[in-house]
Design a protein around this motif. Sequence first.
Motif, PDB file in Angstrom:
ATOM      1  N   UNK A  15      80.847   7.600 125.686  1.00  0.00           N
ATOM      2  CA  UNK A  15      81.660   7.558 124.474  1.00  0.00           C
ATOM      3  C   UNK A  15      80.869   6.800 123.411  1.00  0.00           C
ATOM      4  N   UNK A  16      80.137   7.537 122.595  1.00  0.00           N
ATOM      5  CA  UNK A  16      79.210   6.915 121.664  1.00  0.00           C
ATOM      6  C   UNK A  16      79.903   6.128 120.557  1.00  0.00           C
ATOM      7  N   UNK A  17      81.172   6.375 120.343  1.00  0.00           N
ATOM      8  CA  UNK A  17      81.899   5.609 119.331  1.00  0.00           C
ATOM      9  C   UNK A  17      82.219   4.196 119.799  1.00  0.00           C
ATOM     10  N   UNK A  18      82.011   3.922 121.061  1.00  0.00           N
ATOM     11  CA  UNK A  18      82.276   2.584 121.593  1.00  0.00           C
ATOM     12  C   UNK A  18      80.995   1.787 121.797  1.00  0.00           C
ATOM     13  N   UNK A  19      79.844   2.352 121.388  1.00  0.00           N
ATOM     14  CA  UNK A  19      78.562   1.703 121.629  1.00  0.00           C
ATOM     15  C   UNK A  19      77.835   1.388 120.329  1.00  0.00           C
ATOM     16  N   UNK A  20      77.078   0.305 120.361  1.00  0.00           N
ATOM     17  CA  UNK A  20      76.112  -0.007 119.312  1.00  0.00           C
ATOM     18  C   UNK A  20      74.722   0.160 119.900  1.00  0.00           C
ATOM     19  N   UNK A  21      73.746   0.406 119.034  1.00  0.00           N
ATOM     20  CA  UNK A  21      72.351   0.480 119.456  1.00  0.00           C
ATOM     21  C   UNK A  21      71.616  -0.673 118.791  1.00  0.00           C
ATOM     22  N   UNK A  22      71.174  -1.630 119.597  1.00  0.00           N
ATOM     23  CA  UNK A  22      70.605  -2.870 119.089  1.00  0.00           C
ATOM     24  C   UNK A  22      69.251  -3.136 119.732  1.00  0.00           C
ATOM     25  N   UNK A  23      68.700  -4.276 119.442  1.00  0.00           N
ATOM     26  CA  UNK A  23      67.456  -4.680 120.082  1.00  0.00           C
ATOM     27  C   UNK A  23      67.573  -4.852 121.575  1.00  0.00           C
ATOM     28  N   UNK A  24      68.800  -4.904 122.081  1.00  0.00           N
ATOM     29  CA  UNK A  24      69.055  -4.971 123.523  1.00  0.00           C
ATOM     30  C   UNK A  24      69.349  -3.597 124.105  1.00  0.00           C
ATOM     31  N   UNK A  25      69.248  -2.563 123.294  1.00  0.00           N
ATOM     32  CA  UNK A  25      69.578  -1.217 123.749  1.00  0.00           C
ATOM     33  C   UNK A  25      71.009  -0.861 123.402  1.00  0.00           C
ATOM     34  N   UNK A  26      71.614   0.017 124.196  1.00  0.00           N
ATOM     35  CA  UNK A  26      73.021   0.356 124.001  1.00  0.00           C
ATOM     36  C   UNK A  26      73.883  -0.810 124.492  1.00  0.00           C
ATOM     37  N   UNK A  27      74.810  -1.239 123.667  1.00  0.00           N
ATOM     38  CA  UNK A  27      75.718  -2.334 124.045  1.00  0.00           C
ATOM     39  C   UNK A  27      77.133  -1.966 123.640  1.00  0.00           C
ATOM     40  N   UNK A  28      78.095  -2.463 124.400  1.00  0.00           N
ATOM     41  CA  UNK A  28      79.500  -2.201 124.092  1.00  0.00           C
ATOM     42  C   UNK A  28      79.839  -2.781 122.737  1.00  0.00           C
ATOM     43  N   UNK A  29      80.495  -1.969 121.915  1.00  0.00           N
ATOM     44  CA  UNK A  29      80.888  -2.414 120.569  1.00  0.00           C
ATOM     45  C   UNK A  29      81.991  -3.454 120.700  1.00  0.00           C
ATOM     46  N   UNK A  30      81.823  -4.555 119.979  1.00  0.00           N
ATOM     47  CA  UNK A  30      82.798  -5.649 120.075  1.00  0.00           C
ATOM     48  C   UNK A  30      83.466  -5.868 118.729  1.00  0.00           C
TER      49      UNK A  30
END
Length: 242
Positions: free
Chosen positions: A227-242
């Motif tokens: 569910x890509x709407x619940x994820x962020x893409x950061x320097x740590x990779x994919x992370x759960x959106x908070x």
Amino acid sequence: MRSVGRPKVWVPAAALVAALFGPAAVQAQADPGQLPVLDIAPSVLNYAQDASVREGLQQAFAAAPVRRGARAPARASLAYDSTPALRGQALLAFAARAPDAASAEAVRTAFAHNDYDKAYRGLIASYGLAADDVADAMTAYLVLGWLIVNRADDPHPGSVQAARDQIAETLADDPRYADVKARGPAGEEFKLLFVATHAGWNSARKDGTLPAYEAGIARNLAMSGFDMKTLDLTGAGFTARR
């Protein structure tokens, strides 16, 4: 996509075709953007939908963010030999996933005279991904899907590499991908899916069907556990959106 001052891994499809195959190819080839990519994607995603892989990736993406520099890079090798024979077999398998005979023929025609491997290499060149590694190919598609669904700017190369580490760590623990012969078909079909999805994205922006295309990509990924709407893409990779 909007410019954010970084190299673009996903350039407009027509410009890519012209750069890689020559200007005449833009007019001569069947338009990859008109392929039934939304119908084909779910079965290709089965390579990442095995319960152990899906659960492993979901756990990796849901974990608390860890700065990539704080741990050793996870360059687990999931390489394979990307030969012309393998690419030909992958194209036939990819076309066979189309919903009907006419669509399958359209897939074969679109890629018959254009080297999808060369196109893929051109698209990912600035991001340090390999063209003969199944984790890299899966990363390219999942990052592209995330960009489409979230209407995001081009990611930083470090974020793409961090996502690759997450995916490689999970696949390296799966016995199927311990067999180099199992990596090739999955890697090549993800490369085909990436190129066709990007072309479809460009076409959807041109013909005014972008919202429907975005929704289709989001639906296919969510059905496979992403569910890509619940994820962020950061320097740590994919992370759960908070």
